[in-house]
Design a protein around this motif. Structure first.
Motif, PDB file in Angstrom:
ATOM      1  N   GLY A  45      -3.379   0.598  -2.556  1.00  0.00           N
ATOM      2  CA  GLY A  45      -2.339   1.621  -2.731  1.00  0.00           C
ATOM      3  C   GLY A  45      -2.600   2.461  -3.962  1.00  0.00           C
ATOM      4  N   ASN A 102       4.491   1.603  -3.176  1.00  0.00           N
ATOM      5  CA  ASN A 102       3.274   1.980  -3.910  1.00  0.00           C
ATOM      6  C   ASN A 102       3.495   1.820  -5.416  1.00  0.00           C
ATOM      7  N   VAL A 110       0.831  -1.207   0.000  1.00  0.00           N
ATOM      8  CA  VAL A 110       0.000   0.000   0.000  1.00  0.00           C
ATOM      9  C   VAL A 110       0.864   1.256   0.000  1.00  0.00           C
ATOM     10  N   ILE A 111       1.848   1.300   0.901  1.00  0.00           N
ATOM     11  CA  ILE A 111       2.550   2.567   1.097  1.00  0.00           C
ATOM     12  C   ILE A 111       3.983   2.561   0.584  1.00  0.00           C
TER      13      ILE A 111
END
Lengths: 202, 193
Positions: B143, B16, B12-13
């Motif tokens: 993401g 990304n 997700v982060i």
């Protein structure tokens, strides 16, 4: 002859796939951290787009319009697989550097767009020229981005040190963020160039 | 469990897909002009990516590998995903027309897209088991959605700004994405896989 040259020429600047049409942006950012890798990607796409335009133009009267997109995709995927196998066999290092983005050539919007917009409506020779022109424009754009990032971000060109040893390279251009910002400015520059060309014609 | 959570947060982060691996940029710049559309797109991409990655993993492990056809991976995955998305569209249109009216249009756009093809390929290349592939695909979808919504909100603000003429439109959008990528860079090193 003049007409064919015109078809070829428009892909270079006025309808440049990356800077003007803004199609296929993924590779323009992902594999341009050095000149040699960008060049390989550019030439691969040049090959795929030209070969696919030829194939699509040859079968354009045989394909039912309802199923044309799947047919084009199969054709592109086959040609890309050929390119993948050739690169893997003869240039294994570059094959590794391109990684997943080589397989992703299949879904580059520019290739499908040329098949749909141009090759499905034009004869063999004209489609060939269009593919060649678009491919060249793509390759030139890739090399320009690659050169900017390698020279400024790393101080080298094709692996040779060209900046003085004291040059403190801003690492940012090699990082993803730098690629985005650089391309933003290059798109702006290309817009100015296209405007100048159109003004000089008028 | 911890391993899966790390993988999820990383997808997700930290890694990304839009901002560090540049997949799905066509949609990223095309749809991020308004927040509602990017929200719908984010959801559609997450759903399609999770389902098609699962499908692709099954086909790869039980068809392509046993029959020694791995050189056909690209061709098979493209066709598989395109036809799967088409099928999904038909099913949703028939059974949940309300949902189709809201988000149906995004399904057509993602049938052949870098990020939707890229994630199954990355899963297969890194030899992930099924569970990990699903988590990675789901996380990447989220993401993608997060990046899309952030970008759309920034671009809505940008409409009021005075941008130099040659940079209007796509140019400034790229510079903005660069700034966003720069701030996501702050997360790198937070998780090492």
């Amino acid at each position: 002859m003049k007409e064919l040259w015109d078809i070829y020429k428009k892909g270079l600047i006025v309808e440049n796939p990356i800077f003007v049409l803004a199609l296929s942006l993924c590779p323009a950012l992902a594999v341009t951290s050095s000149v040699i890798v960008s060049l390989t990607m550019g030439l691969t796409v040049l090959f795929v787009i030209t070969a696919n335009n030829v194939v699509v133009s040859l079968i354009r009267n045989l394909v039912n319009p309802k199923v044309r997109v799947p047919v084009y995709i199969v054709s592109i995927a086959t040609i890309v697989t050929v390119a993948q196998l050739v690169l893997q066999a003869y240039l294994p290092d570059l094959y590794k550097a391109l990684g997943i983005y080589l397989a992703l050539v299949v879904v580059f919007a520019i290739i499908l767009a040329r098949a749909e917009v141009f090759a499905s409506k034009n004869n063999l020779v004209r489609s060939f020229c269009d593919g060649l022109g678009m491919g060249t424009g793509f390759a030139i754009a890739m090399v320009i981005i690659g050169a900017c990032r390698e020279v400024i971000g790393n101080g080298t060109f094709l692996g040779f040190q060209i900046m003085p040893a004291a040059y403190d390279a801003p690492l940012m251009l090699i990082l993803p963020a730098g690629a985005f910002i650089l391309i933003g400015y290059l798109i702006g520059a290309c817009k100015i160039l296209v405007e100048r060309i159109e003004k000089s014609k008028a | 469990m911890g391993e899966y959570l790390t993988l999820f947060i990383s997808a997700v982060i930290v890694n990304n897909f839009v901002l560090t691996r540049f997949l799905g940029l066509c949609i990223f710049f095309g749809v991020s002009k308004n927040v509602n559309a990017s929200f719908g797109m984010g959801i559609a991409v997450t759903a399609v990516m999770t389902l098609s990655s699962t499908l692709a993993w099954l086909v790869y492990t039980y068809v392509l590998v046993p029959f020694n056809l791995t050189f056909l991976t690209t061709v098979v995955f493209v066709l598989l995903i395109a036809s799967f998305v088409q099928l999904l569209e038909m099913v949703i249109k028939k059974s949940v027309p309300a949902l189709y009216n809201m988000w149906g249009i995004y399904l057509v756009l993602i049938a052949t897209n870098c990020v939707v093809l890229g994630v199954p390929l990355i899963n297969v290349e890194s030899h992930f088991p099924l569970g990990k592939s699903i988590v990675q695909a789901f996380g990447s979808g989220i993401g993608f959605g997060v990046a899309l919504v952030l970008m759309a909100s920034l671009r809505e603000k940008l409409r009021l700004a005075d941008v130099p003429k040659p940079l209007e439109g796509l140019g400034v959008a790229f510079i903005l994405a660069g700034m966003l990528a720069l701030s996501f860079l702050g997360f790198s090193g937070m998780i090492s896989l």
